[in-house]
Design an enzyme around this catalytic site. Structure first.
Site, PDB file in Angstrom:
ATOM      1  N   GLU A  73      -1.200   6.674  -5.554  1.00 44.64           N
ATOM      2  CA  GLU A  73      -2.547   6.810  -6.121  1.00 44.64           C
ATOM      3  C   GLU A  73      -2.717   8.173  -6.785  1.00 44.64           C
ATOM      4  O   GLU A  73      -2.139   9.160  -6.366  1.00 44.64           O
ATOM      5  CB  GLU A  73      -3.614   6.665  -5.023  1.00 44.64           C
ATOM      6  CG  GLU A  73      -3.762   5.282  -4.451  1.00 44.64           C
ATOM      7  CD  GLU A  73      -2.869   5.040  -3.247  1.00 44.64           C
ATOM      8  OE1 GLU A  73      -3.044   4.029  -2.584  1.00 44.64           O
ATOM      9  OE2 GLU A  73      -1.992   5.891  -3.006  1.00 44.64           O
TER      10      GLU A  73
ATOM     11  N   ASP B 295       5.740  31.517 -41.093  1.00 46.62           N
ATOM     12  CA  ASP B 295       5.419  32.404 -42.214  1.00 46.62           C
ATOM     13  C   ASP B 295       5.755  33.833 -41.819  1.00 46.62           C
ATOM     14  O   ASP B 295       5.990  34.137 -40.642  1.00 46.62           O
ATOM     15  CB  ASP B 295       3.932  32.323 -42.547  1.00 46.62           C
ATOM     16  CG  ASP B 295       3.553  31.014 -43.216  1.00 46.62           C
ATOM     17  OD1 ASP B 295       4.358  30.515 -44.005  1.00 46.62           O
ATOM     18  OD2 ASP B 295       2.456  30.508 -42.942  1.00 46.62           O
TER      19      ASP B 295
ATOM     20  N   ASP C 121      -0.134  23.745 -47.688  1.00 48.18           N
ATOM     21  CA  ASP C 121       0.703  23.643 -46.493  1.00 48.18           C
ATOM     22  C   ASP C 121       0.390  22.403 -45.664  1.00 48.18           C
ATOM     23  O   ASP C 121       1.138  22.067 -44.743  1.00 48.18           O
ATOM     24  CB  ASP C 121       0.511  24.875 -45.600  1.00 48.18           C
ATOM     25  CG  ASP C 121       1.119  26.129 -46.202  1.00 48.18           C
ATOM     26  OD1 ASP C 121       2.072  25.993 -46.990  1.00 48.18           O
ATOM     27  OD2 ASP C 121       0.645  27.228 -45.891  1.00 48.18           O
TER      28      ASP C 121
ATOM     29  N   THR D 254      -5.313  12.928   1.966  1.00 51.25           N
ATOM     30  CA  THR D 254      -4.520  14.150   2.134  1.00 51.25           C
ATOM     31  C   THR D 254      -3.599  14.458   0.958  1.00 51.25           C
ATOM     32  O   THR D 254      -3.138  15.579   0.827  1.00 51.25           O
ATOM     33  CB  THR D 254      -3.664  14.048   3.420  1.00 51.25           C
ATOM     34  OG1 THR D 254      -2.674  13.025   3.244  1.00 51.25           O
ATOM     35  CG2 THR D 254      -4.514  13.709   4.623  1.00 51.25           C
TER      36      THR D 254
ATOM     37  N   GLU E 258       6.511   6.482   4.411  1.00 49.25           N
ATOM     38  CA  GLU E 258       5.487   5.453   4.589  1.00 49.25           C
ATOM     39  C   GLU E 258       6.108   4.058   4.662  1.00 49.25           C
ATOM     40  O   GLU E 258       5.569   3.164   5.323  1.00 49.25           O
ATOM     41  CB  GLU E 258       4.472   5.520   3.449  1.00 49.25           C
ATOM     42  CG  GLU E 258       3.587   6.758   3.500  1.00 49.25           C
ATOM     43  CD  GLU E 258       2.630   6.843   2.326  1.00 49.25           C
ATOM     44  OE1 GLU E 258       2.689   5.940   1.459  1.00 49.25           O
ATOM     45  OE2 GLU E 258       1.834   7.799   2.259  1.00 49.25           O
TER      46      GLU E 258
ATOM     47  N   ASP F 136      -0.972  28.253 -43.652  1.00 46.86           N
ATOM     48  CA  ASP F 136      -2.370  28.661 -43.756  1.00 46.86           C
ATOM     49  C   ASP F 136      -3.040  28.192 -45.039  1.00 46.86           C
ATOM     50  O   ASP F 136      -4.255  28.224 -45.156  1.00 46.86           O
ATOM     51  CB  ASP F 136      -2.517  30.188 -43.645  1.00 46.86           C
ATOM     52  CG  ASP F 136      -1.662  30.929 -44.672  1.00 46.86           C
ATOM     53  OD1 ASP F 136      -1.097  30.263 -45.566  1.00 46.86           O
ATOM     54  OD2 ASP F 136      -1.555  32.162 -44.568  1.00 46.86           O
TER      55      ASP F 136
ATOM     56  N   VAL G 232       0.834  -1.204   0.000  1.00 47.69           N
ATOM     57  CA  VAL G 232       0.000   0.000   0.000  1.00 47.69           C
ATOM     58  C   VAL G 232       0.869   1.254   0.000  1.00 47.69           C
ATOM     59  O   VAL G 232       0.586   2.241  -0.698  1.00 47.69           O
ATOM     60  CB  VAL G 232      -0.956  -0.019   1.207  1.00 47.69           C
ATOM     61  CG1 VAL G 232      -1.722   1.292   1.298  1.00 47.69           C
ATOM     62  CG2 VAL G 232      -1.918  -1.183   1.104  1.00 47.69           C
TER      63      VAL G 232
END
Length: 890
Positions: free
Chosen positions: A295, A337, A615, A710, A680, A611, A290
């Site tokens: 997570e 361009d 292109d 938390t 942990e 544009d 765990v």
């Protein structure tokens, strides 16, 4: 209403035969050469519905949830729950199952929100169609087209419905329906018998695009009744491909899973070997599993990318897929361009030159301006603004300012042929009816393209010198020439017959001033280690003048006057020159593709602007294809990755900065999440290595409370952190660099994690020693030290949470000092910290939660002790960063 339409032969679910004779089709659709009225169109829209393909069915929530439950990090928790049930600790097993389900649901919600964020970007770029309503041309949203509408098709348009051509002709790109990349000709006229509908020469289809020509067409099918709609109905939704960033993180998740399982197995055997009861050893193995699960890592990354997309959209850059945000962060070359991107796209007629009078006004100036305005396709609606190519708009506006206004209706009425602008030839010609029925050819284009077409004796040398002078002043120069055809001569059959033996009327100089913000944006690019090349169809001297005015070409600027002629070997040599930026002048769309290919071959990450229709290949080829939202064609926007709603070069730089910020933020919350794994895991290691003489300093349920209750909100808040100072003062990130590197692991596990582990174990032993505990003393239920043990584990739990606060503050910056970004500049993080402290206080002091999580109220001295943890964690990391800055100053 529907019945009324049905009475007139219109049925909602019946598509008329588009190949029947045109008068019959018009009669069946109740329309005519003037199109529909606005009121009739509104009625039909209510009956037929919007012109949209029904969205494919999305993956069901249950299916998505199952995918989250099978994630490698979720599999770790499933293994831990299985161990708990095997060991007979059912309460713990069910708690872990609940955590898996809640975490999967949270991830699912985040992904749905991210997907929705991308989908809603459509409102920034509403697809438009040009339609004849009430006898007048107008632009309407493509979703408002209905059967019977008369639409106008021009070069670069995306076709918004299935329609039959009624006049004119176009070349259409049907590749999305047929797979054939070569454009096909579509002409008004009768259909063919016994050929597939996609091969009918007078039909065009929704979703395809116009590559050349002009035409009008009558809509006979919209929405789901189009060919595209039928295909969409048969196809199934393809799953969203994960971004490279998500793939990297998933690999890390599998690595974490393997390490966690190996550690659990080793220490399970070790615990039994040193004499621990099997239940305690199983509890220890479960705790390791765990504790090693970060997570919320993947959903947090997805949300960070989605937030980046939304922020960029507000800044004028619409990103079409999440993964592009990551790619932007490593972009190191921009090929841009000139017109409209570096400049304001506000072309103005600035200078005239005639062979007779030079730049002085004279009779020839009027003829020059009039001819230039006639050789255009710019159009306008009644009492509305001109629309079309900015160069042509400048010519017609300049003619009006010089008292030679161009009436588009009169111009088109006298036009007998139009040879549209060809980017390879850099020419455009029209055949106009002149006095006494004679025909006149008018040609305009680049001086070096027009001057060779002049008849003998024309002043080509003087004209070229004048063109060079105007171009050197930053103007775009066009030559305008004409030829009167003999009496009785017909319209030339092709442009080669038209564009010869011309008489030079003169030169026009058009000036488009640079955007004021571009110079600062180019300077930011250079500070960030980005190279900027200009790829333009304009004259080299003109483009070079603009480049120098905005700072491109520092320290060296190379101008390739005829970039079409450059070969691959020379191109490779130029692109390898250090400190050199290049103007590729007189370039064609093929030049853009060649440059993009070469840069990719050199390992560069390329952003390419474009544009036009042609292109599209270069936009596809570049890592980030950038289309213009205002002046760009539908085809270019479709091919691009990013669309600029303001057509502004500075927005590209802003997007790159945002991409760097998002990537940095992903790393920040990965450091934050990984830093908690050490404190942990250490309590379980102390428990195991002591052979049980030290009681377990942290329970599995408390770990779950930390990871679920938390940790997540501050991690999400770090994903929205502002850019760190200096983000655009460092070189681009190598594309091969992983999202998680050695420095991050050393910082999170080895520095922040170790400091946090030392602090929380200090709090644990402080409480026990105050109660008179000695190693090996019993602390189980019913023993005198049991309450002290509960208080000690609570101190460990609360200590990890307060260390999280210090880690979150430290993780806000990787290099700079906290004072450089400000303590209070991320209100979301402050809210997340407030929530986790309130949540912790509830678990520590609320009696129902005390019983569930095995906590006890903390005395004041312990609260004061753990209150020191945040500044200690942040302070030690601040010292580490200070020492690092001293070694490697920015």
């Amino acid at each position: 209403m529907a019945d009324g339409l049905a009475d007139r032969g219109l049925a909602r679910d019946v598509v008329p035969d588009p190949l029947e004779p045109l008068p019959l089709l018009r009669r069946e659709l109740h329309t005519g050469p003037a199109g529909l009225s606005s009121r009739e169109a509104a009625r039909r829209l209510a009956v037929y519905g919007p012109n949209e393909v029904r969205p494919a069915a999305k993956t069901g929530v249950l299916q998505e949830l199952l995918r989250q439950l099978a994630h490698p990090l979720a599999l770790l928790l499933w293994a831990a729950a299985a161990l708990a049930f095997i060991a007979g600790i059912d309460v713990l097993g069910w708690a872990i199952v609940a955590v898996v389900l809640v975490n999967a649901a949270f991830a699912l919600v985040q992904e749905r929100q991210a997907e929705k964020a991308v989908e809603t970007l459509a409102r920034y770029l509403p697809a438009q169609a040009r339609v004849i309503r009430d006898g007048q041309p107008r632009h309407v949203p493509a979703r408002d087209l209905v059967p019977g509408d008369l639409i106008v098709l021009e070069e670069g348009d995306r076709i918004a419905a299935d329609a039959r051509l009624t006049e004119g002709g176009i070349e259409a790109d049907l590749s999305m329906l047929t797979g054939e990349s070569t454009p096909v000709e579509r002409l008004a006229g009768p259909g063919l018998q016994a050929v597939p509908v996609l091969q009918e020469p007078n039909l065009v289809f929704s979703g395809t695009s116009t590559t050349e020509g002009q035409a009008r067409a009558i809509v006979f099918a919209t929405g789901d009744h189009t060919q595209l709609g039928r295909i969409a109905a048969l196809s199934q939704r393809t799953r969203r491909e994960p971004s490279p960033l998500e793939k990297q993180v998933k690999k890390v998740a599998w690595l974490i899973a393997a390490v966690a399982v190996a550690m659990s197995a080793v220490f399970l055997v070790t615990g039994v070997a040193v004499g621990l009861p099997l239940t305690d050893s199983m509890m220890f193995a479960i705790g390791l599993l765990v504790a090693n699960v970060p997570e919320g890592l993947l959903p947090t990354i997805t949300l960070a990318l989605a937030v980046g997309v939304r922020v960029l959209a507000r800044q004028g850059a619409v990103i079409k897929r999440l993964s592009a945000v990551e790619t932007l962060g490593s972009t190191n070359v921009i090929c841009t361009d000139k017109t409209g991107t570096l400049t304001r796209n506000e072309m103005r007629l600035n200078a005239l030159w005639t062979p007779e009078h030079g730049t002085e006004p004279g009779p020839g100036s009027t003829a020059l301006v009039r001819a230039a305005a006639l050789c255009t396709t710019a159009a306008r609606e009644p009492d509305g603004p001109w629309h079309g190519d900015p160069t042509e708009i400048a010519l017609v506006d300049g003619a009006a300012q010089r008292a030679v206004p161009a009436d588009p209706a009169d111009r088109d009425a006298h036009r007998r042929a139009c040879f549209r602008f060809d980017p390879r030839l850099r020419l455009m010609s029209v055949v106009q009816a002149a006095d006494r029925g004679r025909l006149r050819v008018i040609t305009k284009g680049a001086p070096e393209a027009v001057l060779p077409l002049l008849a003998g004796g024309e002043p080509t040398r003087r004209a070229q010198d004048a063109a060079d002078t105007l171009a050197g002043a930053g103007m775009r120069v066009l030559a305008v020439a004409e030829r009167d055809l003999p009496d009785g001569a017909g319209v030339p059959s092709g442009r080669q017959q038209a564009e010869r033996d011309l008489h030079l009327l003169g030169l026009v100089g058009l000036y488009d001033p640079p955007r004021p913000e571009v110079a600062a944006a180019v300077e930011r690019c250079h500070r960030a280690g980005l190279t900027v090349h200009i790829v333009t169809g304009d004259n080299g001297a003109t483009a070079a003048a603009v480049a120098r005015s905005v700072g491109i070409g520092v320290p060296h600027l190379r101008v390739i006057a005829q970039s079409e002629a450059i070969d691959d070997h020379e191109l490779d040599h130029l692109l390898r020159l250090p400190g050199t930026e290049i103007v590729f002048a007189r370039s064609s769309p093929e030049t853009k593709l060649k440059v993009a290919d070469a840069l990719r071959a050199h390992g560069q990450i390329v952003a390419m602007t474009g544009d036009g229709v042609n292109d599209a290949p270069a936009l596809h080829r570049a890592h980030i294809g950038v289309a213009m939202g205002r002046s760009g064609t539908d085809v270019a926007r479709e091919a691009s990755t990013m669309i600029l709603t303001d057509d502004n070069f500075a927005t590209i730089v802003t997007a790159i900065e945002s991409g760097r910020r998002v990537y940095d933020n992903v790393r920040k919350f990965i450091v934050y999440i990984f830093a908690h794994l050490t404190p942990e895991v250490v309590p379980f290691l102390v428990f195991a290595l002591s052979g049980g003489t030290v009681p377990l300093p942290l329970t599995v349920l408390q770990i779950l409370a930390i990871d679920l209750g938390t940790e997540t909100l501050p991690a999400l808040a770090l994903g929205r952190e502002r850019a760190e100072p200096g983000v655009m003062a460092r070189p681009p990130r190598p594309r091969t660099e992983g999202v998680i590197n050695k420095d991050m692991l050393v910082r999170s596990w080895g520095w922040l994690g170790t400091v946090s582990a030392i602090l929380v174990m200090t709090a644990f032993f402080y409480v026990l020693w105050q109660a008179g505990w000695h190693p090996g003393d019993p602390t189980g239920p019913g023993t005198p030290l049991h309450h002290a043990y509960l208080t000690a584990t609570t101190a460990t739990f609360a200590g990890i949470v307060t260390c999280q606060v210090g880690t979150a503050i430290a993780a806000r910056t990787d290099h700079a000092a906290l004072r450089d970004i400000g303590l209070l500049t991320n209100p979301l993080l402050l809210a997340g910290i407030a929530f986790e402290l309130a949540f912790t206080a509830a678990l520590v002091y609320a009696p129902p939660l005390q019983h569930l999580f095995g906590t006890a109220a903390l005395p004041v001295d312990v609260v004061l002790l753990i209150a020191l943890f945040p500044p200690l964690v942040w302070g030690t990391d601040e010292i580490r960063r200070w020492a690092r800055r001293r070694r490697r100053p920015t």
